[in-house]
Design a protein around this motif. Structure first.
Motif, PDB file in Angstrom:
ATOM      1  N   ALA A 253      18.930 -31.248 -29.589  1.00 51.82           N
ATOM      2  CA  ALA A 253      17.041 -30.282 -29.709  1.00 51.82           C
ATOM      3  C   ALA A 253      17.624 -30.020 -30.945  1.00 51.82           C
ATOM      4  O   ALA A 253      18.629 -29.205 -31.256  1.00 51.82           O
ATOM      5  N   THR A 254      16.963 -30.067 -32.527  1.00 52.31           N
ATOM      6  CA  THR A 254      17.108 -29.249 -33.522  1.00 52.31           C
ATOM      7  C   THR A 254      15.841 -28.480 -33.958  1.00 52.31           C
ATOM      8  O   THR A 254      14.833 -29.279 -33.632  1.00 52.31           O
ATOM      9  N   LEU A 255      16.435 -27.514 -34.337  1.00 53.35           N
ATOM     10  CA  LEU A 255      15.043 -26.117 -34.914  1.00 53.35           C
ATOM     11  C   LEU A 255      15.921 -26.296 -35.784  1.00 53.35           C
ATOM     12  O   LEU A 255      16.630 -25.387 -36.325  1.00 53.35           O
ATOM     13  N   GLY A 256      14.744 -26.387 -37.488  1.00 58.61           N
ATOM     14  CA  GLY A 256      15.163 -26.298 -38.871  1.00 58.61           C
ATOM     15  C   GLY A 256      15.071 -24.763 -39.653  1.00 58.61           C
ATOM     16  O   GLY A 256      16.887 -24.446 -39.416  1.00 58.61           O
ATOM     17  N   SER A 257      14.818 -23.683 -38.998  1.00 64.67           N
ATOM     18  CA  SER A 257      14.564 -22.100 -39.241  1.00 64.67           C
ATOM     19  C   SER A 257      12.992 -22.042 -37.659  1.00 64.67           C
ATOM     20  O   SER A 257      12.333 -22.349 -38.147  1.00 64.67           O
ATOM     21  N   ILE A 258      13.812 -20.337 -37.796  1.00 67.66           N
ATOM     22  CA  ILE A 258      12.668 -18.967 -37.699  1.00 67.66           C
ATOM     23  C   ILE A 258      12.352 -17.916 -38.265  1.00 67.66           C
ATOM     24  O   ILE A 258      13.499 -17.498 -39.038  1.00 67.66           O
ATOM     25  N   LEU A 259      11.060 -18.077 -38.778  1.00 64.25           N
ATOM     26  CA  LEU A 259      10.779 -17.202 -39.452  1.00 64.25           C
ATOM     27  C   LEU A 259       9.777 -16.014 -38.956  1.00 64.25           C
ATOM     28  O   LEU A 259       8.424 -16.626 -38.456  1.00 64.25           O
ATOM     29  N   ASN A 260      10.120 -15.222 -38.702  1.00 65.99           N
ATOM     30  CA  ASN A 260       9.420 -14.242 -37.643  1.00 65.99           C
ATOM     31  C   ASN A 260       9.090 -13.085 -38.497  1.00 65.99           C
ATOM     32  O   ASN A 260      11.019 -12.374 -38.932  1.00 65.99           O
ATOM     33  N   ALA A 261       7.318 -12.658 -38.322  1.00 68.14           N
ATOM     34  CA  ALA A 261       6.888 -11.576 -38.955  1.00 68.14           C
ATOM     35  C   ALA A 261       5.708 -10.389 -37.355  1.00 68.14           C
ATOM     36  O   ALA A 261       5.670  -9.984 -38.089  1.00 68.14           O
ATOM     37  N   GLY A 262       6.209 -11.115 -36.374  1.00 67.22           N
ATOM     38  CA  GLY A 262       5.580 -11.364 -35.359  1.00 67.22           C
ATOM     39  C   GLY A 262       5.906 -10.587 -33.909  1.00 67.22           C
ATOM     40  O   GLY A 262       6.739 -10.580 -34.194  1.00 67.22           O
ATOM     41  N   SER A 263       5.632 -11.201 -33.573  1.00 69.84           N
ATOM     42  CA  SER A 263       6.390 -10.798 -32.060  1.00 69.84           C
ATOM     43  C   SER A 263       6.819 -12.054 -30.787  1.00 69.84           C
ATOM     44  O   SER A 263       6.431 -13.123 -30.943  1.00 69.84           O
ATOM     45  N   ILE A 264       7.703 -12.079 -30.761  1.00 70.51           N
ATOM     46  CA  ILE A 264       8.822 -13.446 -29.939  1.00 70.51           C
ATOM     47  C   ILE A 264       9.433 -12.672 -28.520  1.00 70.51           C
ATOM     48  O   ILE A 264      10.135 -12.111 -28.878  1.00 70.51           O
ATOM     49  N   LEU A 265       8.334 -13.386 -27.478  1.00 66.78           N
ATOM     50  CA  LEU A 265       8.654 -12.778 -26.122  1.00 66.78           C
ATOM     51  C   LEU A 265       8.957 -13.514 -25.357  1.00 66.78           C
ATOM     52  O   LEU A 265       8.544 -14.594 -24.761  1.00 66.78           O
ATOM     53  N   GLY A 266      10.175 -13.079 -24.558  1.00 69.37           N
ATOM     54  CA  GLY A 266      10.806 -13.399 -22.697  1.00 69.37           C
ATOM     55  C   GLY A 266      11.502 -13.017 -22.351  1.00 69.37           C
ATOM     56  O   GLY A 266      12.006 -12.089 -23.136  1.00 69.37           O
ATOM     57  N   ALA A 267      11.732 -13.649 -21.172  1.00 65.90           N
ATOM     58  CA  ALA A 267      12.804 -13.056 -20.323  1.00 65.90           C
ATOM     59  C   ALA A 267      14.502 -12.767 -21.435  1.00 65.90           C
ATOM     60  O   ALA A 267      15.315 -12.064 -21.859  1.00 65.90           O
ATOM     61  N   THR A 268      14.507 -14.084 -22.032  1.00 67.22           N
ATOM     62  CA  THR A 268      15.613 -14.363 -23.282  1.00 67.22           C
ATOM     63  C   THR A 268      14.078 -14.587 -24.386  1.00 67.22           C
ATOM     64  O   THR A 268      13.657 -15.539 -24.232  1.00 67.22           O
ATOM     65  N   ALA A 269      14.200 -13.932 -25.627  1.00 66.57           N
ATOM     66  CA  ALA A 269      13.140 -14.352 -26.641  1.00 66.57           C
ATOM     67  C   ALA A 269      13.298 -15.542 -27.038  1.00 66.57           C
ATOM     68  O   ALA A 269      12.653 -16.276 -27.480  1.00 66.57           O
ATOM     69  N   ILE A 270      14.799 -15.349 -27.866  1.00 70.17           N
ATOM     70  CA  ILE A 270      14.947 -16.820 -28.319  1.00 70.17           C
ATOM     71  C   ILE A 270      16.522 -17.434 -27.992  1.00 70.17           C
ATOM     72  O   ILE A 270      17.172 -16.578 -27.633  1.00 70.17           O
ATOM     73  N   TYR A 271      16.224 -18.858 -27.004  1.00 65.03           N
ATOM     74  CA  TYR A 271      17.395 -19.825 -26.613  1.00 65.03           C
ATOM     75  C   TYR A 271      17.915 -20.255 -26.922  1.00 65.03           C
ATOM     76  O   TYR A 271      17.222 -21.699 -27.241  1.00 65.03           O
ATOM     77  N   VAL A 272      19.358 -21.187 -27.448  1.00 58.29           N
ATOM     78  CA  VAL A 272      19.762 -21.791 -28.124  1.00 58.29           C
ATOM     79  C   VAL A 272      21.095 -22.241 -27.151  1.00 58.29           C
ATOM     80  O   VAL A 272      22.058 -21.617 -26.950  1.00 58.29           O
ATOM     81  N   GLY A 273      20.972 -22.893 -26.296  1.00 57.14           N
ATOM     82  CA  GLY A 273      22.128 -23.906 -24.707  1.00 57.14           C
ATOM     83  C   GLY A 273      21.438 -25.958 -25.243  1.00 57.14           C
ATOM     84  O   GLY A 273      21.013 -25.790 -25.739  1.00 57.14           O
ATOM     85  N   ASP A 274      23.340 -25.509 -25.042  1.00 57.74           N
ATOM     86  CA  ASP A 274      23.535 -27.620 -24.487  1.00 57.74           C
ATOM     87  C   ASP A 274      23.226 -28.170 -25.590  1.00 57.74           C
ATOM     88  O   ASP A 274      22.171 -29.477 -25.334  1.00 57.74           O
ATOM     89  N   GLY A 275      24.096 -28.243 -26.662  1.00 56.55           N
ATOM     90  CA  GLY A 275      23.877 -28.886 -27.370  1.00 56.55           C
ATOM     91  C   GLY A 275      22.536 -28.315 -28.370  1.00 56.55           C
ATOM     92  O   GLY A 275      22.600 -29.234 -29.825  1.00 56.55           O
ATOM     93  N   GLY A 276      22.156 -27.382 -28.216  1.00 58.62           N
ATOM     94  CA  GLY A 276      20.768 -27.772 -29.234  1.00 58.62           C
ATOM     95  C   GLY A 276      21.227 -26.664 -30.276  1.00 58.62           C
ATOM     96  O   GLY A 276      22.183 -25.839 -30.608  1.00 58.62           O
ATOM     97  N   THR A 277      20.257 -27.184 -31.662  1.00 58.67           N
ATOM     98  CA  THR A 277      20.668 -26.095 -32.837  1.00 58.67           C
ATOM     99  C   THR A 277      19.986 -26.044 -33.555  1.00 58.67           C
ATOM    100  O   THR A 277      18.789 -25.826 -33.670  1.00 58.67           O
ATOM    101  N   ILE A 278      19.912 -24.525 -34.602  1.00 62.95           N
ATOM    102  CA  ILE A 278      18.813 -23.959 -35.900  1.00 62.95           C
ATOM    103  C   ILE A 278      20.086 -24.453 -36.778  1.00 62.95           C
ATOM    104  O   ILE A 278      20.754 -23.164 -36.893  1.00 62.95           O
ATOM    105  N   VAL A 279      18.916 -24.659 -37.564  1.00 63.26           N
ATOM    106  CA  VAL A 279      20.206 -25.140 -38.693  1.00 63.26           C
ATOM    107  C   VAL A 279      20.457 -23.814 -39.818  1.00 63.26           C
ATOM    108  O   VAL A 279      21.650 -23.282 -39.734  1.00 63.26           O
ATOM    109  N   ASN A 280      18.952 -22.896 -39.998  1.00 62.03           N
ATOM    110  CA  ASN A 280      18.539 -22.081 -40.733  1.00 62.03           C
ATOM    111  C   ASN A 280      18.652 -20.974 -39.922  1.00 62.03           C
ATOM    112  O   ASN A 280      17.479 -20.508 -40.577  1.00 62.03           O
ATOM    113  N   GLY A 281      19.754 -20.811 -38.552  1.00 58.98           N
ATOM    114  CA  GLY A 281      18.853 -19.542 -38.012  1.00 58.98           C
ATOM    115  C   GLY A 281      19.315 -18.761 -38.472  1.00 58.98           C
ATOM    116  O   GLY A 281      18.559 -17.367 -37.724  1.00 58.98           O
TER     117      GLY A 281
END
Length: 281
Positions: A253-281
């Motif tokens: 899967a593909t995500l173009g970009s992440i712009l964060n000025a808030g809160s992203i929460l998780g045991a892992t906040a941002i995970y990219v794996g198994d061929g996933g792509t963030i283009v302008n991360g």
């Protein structure tokens, strides 16, 4: 049921006091099928069906659905299938509910379409036991999803875009998702799966939450332009949260970009794996 016929509008109202306009059927509250057409549905009462409250199949609804009352069906609150067209969208400040599966379900073979999007206003609730809003099988929600109330999928996903199988095109949301309220899933808040597309991205100043898995999960060749998680002046902090991941991108899967000025929460906040792509991360 309206089969290959036309009605200008259905206006279901309630009077002051306890008199509530009610449209109810053993299978459907309102059914428009087989080439039937209706101008609009305006509901301030109760529409109930033993299976689906409002069902559009191979049919057209030209003037949209406006709900300030209750639209309730066990399997679907509002159901579009077999190439149905709902023009001028859905506007909700009441309750749209499915006690078994999806409160608003847009599906295909051939694909169905909503134009002018879905707007869930402050005080509005879209509640499915499985999914709040689902779009799949080559179907499209054009005009995006705007939420200032609550969109809830109690056991699975708040919003789901997917396909019905490997040989079927996936669902598409054009115009993005804008959230100032709450989008909550028992597993995933927003799930883009199986080659689905959310064009124009996700903008959040509210809460997007997946209790057991991911706030936002992009999987299996799906694409989202961007995630823009912001905070408003004062105490309103845009929050994307998941039991495992805040945001997960995997399965090619593909995500173009992440712009964060808030809160992203998780045991892992941002995970990219198994061929996933963030283009302008």
């Amino acid at each position: 049921a309206i089969n290959n016929g036309y009605i200008d509008s259905i206006n279901n109202q309630s009077l002051s006091g306890s008199q509530v306009g009610t449209i109810a059927g053993g299978q459907y509250g309102i059914a428009v099928q087989s080439g039937g057409s209706i101008g609009s549905i305006n509901n301030a009462g109760t529409i109930f069906g033993g299976s689906k409250a409002i069902s559009l199949k191979s049919s057209t609804l030209l003037g949209g659905i406006t709900n300030v009352g209750s639209i309730i069906g066990p399997y679907r609150g509002i159901d579009l299938g077999h190439g149905a067209l709902l023009a001028n969208g859905i506007t909700n400040s009441g309750l749209i509910q499915a006690t078994v599966w999806s409160a608003i379900d847009v599906w295909g073979e051939p694909g169905s379409t909503i134009t002018s999007g879905i707007s869930n206003l402050s005080g509005g609730t879209v509640l499915g036991n499985g999914v709040g809003i689902s779009v799949w099988s080559a179907s499209t929600i054009a005009g995006g999803i705007s939420n200032a109330g609550q969109i809830i999928g109690s056991t699975f996903a708040g919003i789901l875009a997917t396909s019905s199988g490997p040989s079927t095109a996936a669902g598409t949301i054009l115009g993005g998702i804008t959230n100032t309220g709450s989008i909550i899933g028992g597993s995933i808040g927003i799930f883009a799966n199986a080659g689905s597309l959310i064009a124009d991205g996700i903008t959040n100043t509210g809460l997007i939450s997946g209790s057991s898995a991911s706030g936002i999960f992009i999987n299996n060749n799906s694409f989202i332009d961007s995630i823009n998680n912001q905070s408003l002046s004062g105490s309103q902090v845009g929050t994307i949260a998941g039991g495992q991941y805040g945001i997960a991108v995997q399965g090619n899967a593909t995500l173009g970009s992440i712009l964060n000025a808030g809160s992203i929460l998780g045991a892992t906040a941002i995970y990219v794996g198994d061929g996933g792509t963030i283009v302008n991360g």
